[in-house]
Design an enzyme around this catalytic site. Structure first.
Site: not given
Ligand code: CP3
Length: 342
Positions: A23, A27, A36, A73, A150
């Site tokens: 990552r 953020r 973003r 992703d 998921y």
């Protein structure tokens, strides 16, 4: 000149390990948040090759990491297979669910995913032109079990309960889903390599919830199939496997799957990994990402302890999981300095 990370993956013991972070584009970086915002939302960023390449490059420019990981992703593959996918701010991903044969019948064939995923391949092509020559380019996909958790639940779950339930109550549907994801992953990673990825990584974030034979059947076997086929098509491309929280099952995982490197989460000690996992080849890991928030002397001491513990064999320095949005970018620079001076 061979890239540092490729040397470690080839089994070389180096004086200073190559460094990157899960990552690393994310953020915690103000420049990521700005890009973003320009893209609009997370998925629009993933599907915009110029902006996805830009955020991939940001941590390379700022910190000089030895590797860049494609910005995308693991849930783009279910979306390409026909699942609905959206992200709820502050909560995480949501998908349409798979509960039986009827839902499976609505999914696309494994090799019919390129229309949707072609922007990802374009991101890799841009990156292979723009990256510094000594920076390794990593492509990736989710491992079948993690992606299935998921797809079955339609969201992240604490104990992967819905996927375990489908596995135990409708085995045929569950196995068909694992097989479909396995085939799609082979296709997807092969295209990523053709587009310029130097290395690929399989993220099995929820491997730790598979026990006993389930671990063999749904963590080891799909990884083995994917790696065997990729090695057949692209013999010189190294593959990293990340069976997160596998614990004792890290032992022999590289051998059983054919992976060139096993990524270690931070629940195992580097000393234990040196004695039990690194004996089979390269390992990657495994600083607790919390140090990137807390910093201080503990960050330096831990980064150096890991570097020294794994110094007698091939090692790539990384975190045990992704860096979190509350991390301080200055701690990343401190970590790199600590590893390079250990
Ligand atoms: O590591 C990188 O920098 C490369 C890009 C990357 C992302 N996700 C970007 C991302 C990679 C390799 C992933 C893998 C991924 N995605 C995994 C496996 C690794 C792991 O973390 O265990 C999983 C399980 C996912 C699914 C996913 N994506 C979740 C559960 C979430 C929400 C949680 C969160 O952190 O917000 C995401 C969103 C996501 N993927 C973000 C990023 C940068 C945050 C999105 C944002 O900008 O809002």
């Amino acid at each position: 000149m061979t890239k540092l990370m490729l040397r470690a993956l080839g089994g070389e013991t180096l004086d200073t390990p190559p460094i990157w972070m899960m990552r690393q584009a994310g953020r915690y970086l103000p420049e990521y948040r700005a890009t973003r915002a320009r893209a609009g939302d997370f998925l629009s960023l993933c599907y915009n090759p110029e902006l996805a390449a830009e955020v991939t490059l940001q941590p390379i420019r700022r910190f000089g990491f030895d590797a860049a990981i494609l910005f995308a992703d693991i849930l783009l593959v279910p979306q390409a297979l026909g699942a609905d996918l959206w992200f709820v701010t502050g909560e995480g991903p949501r998908l349409s669910t798979i509960s039986g044969a009827r839902d499976m019948a609505r999914l696309k064939p494994a090799d019919d995913i390129d229309d949707r995923l072609s922007p990802v391949y374009q991101t890799l092509r841009l990156l292979s032109e723009e990256l510094p020559r000594d920076t390794t380019l990593i492509g990736f996909a989710g491992a079948p079990w993690t992606v299935a958790t998921y797809m079955v639940a339609g969201r992240g779950t604490k104990d992967q309960g819905p996927a375990h339930q489908l596995k135990d109550q409708d085995r045929a549907t569950f196995v068909a889903l694992i097989d479909l994801i396995t085939e799609a992953t082979i296709h997807y990673l092969s295209r990523q390599i053709e587009a310029g990825a130097d290395v690929v990584k399989l993220f099995d974030s929820w491997a730790g919830s598979l026990k006993g034979r389930d671990f063999d059947d749904f963590a080891v076997e799909p990884a083995r199939r994917i790696i065997q086929e990729l090695k057949h098509r692209h013999p010189s491309v190294p593959i990293i496997a990340f069976p997160r929280e596998a614990g004792q099952r890290y032992v022999g995982f590289a051998h059983a799957t054919g992976a060139d490197c096993v990524a270690l989460d931070n629940s195992v000690s580097a000393e234990w990994a040196a004695a039990n996992v690194q004996v089979d080849g390269c390992v990657q890991g495994n600083l607790d990402p919390r140090h990137m928030v807390t910093g201080g002397p503990d960050l330096v001491a831990e980064a150096q302890r890991i570097t020294r513990s794994l110094r007698n064999g091939p090692h790539i320095f990384n975190l045990g999981h992704g860096i979190t949005p509350d991390a301080d970018p200055d701690n990343v620079a401190r970590m790199i300095d600590a590893v390079r001076t250990a």
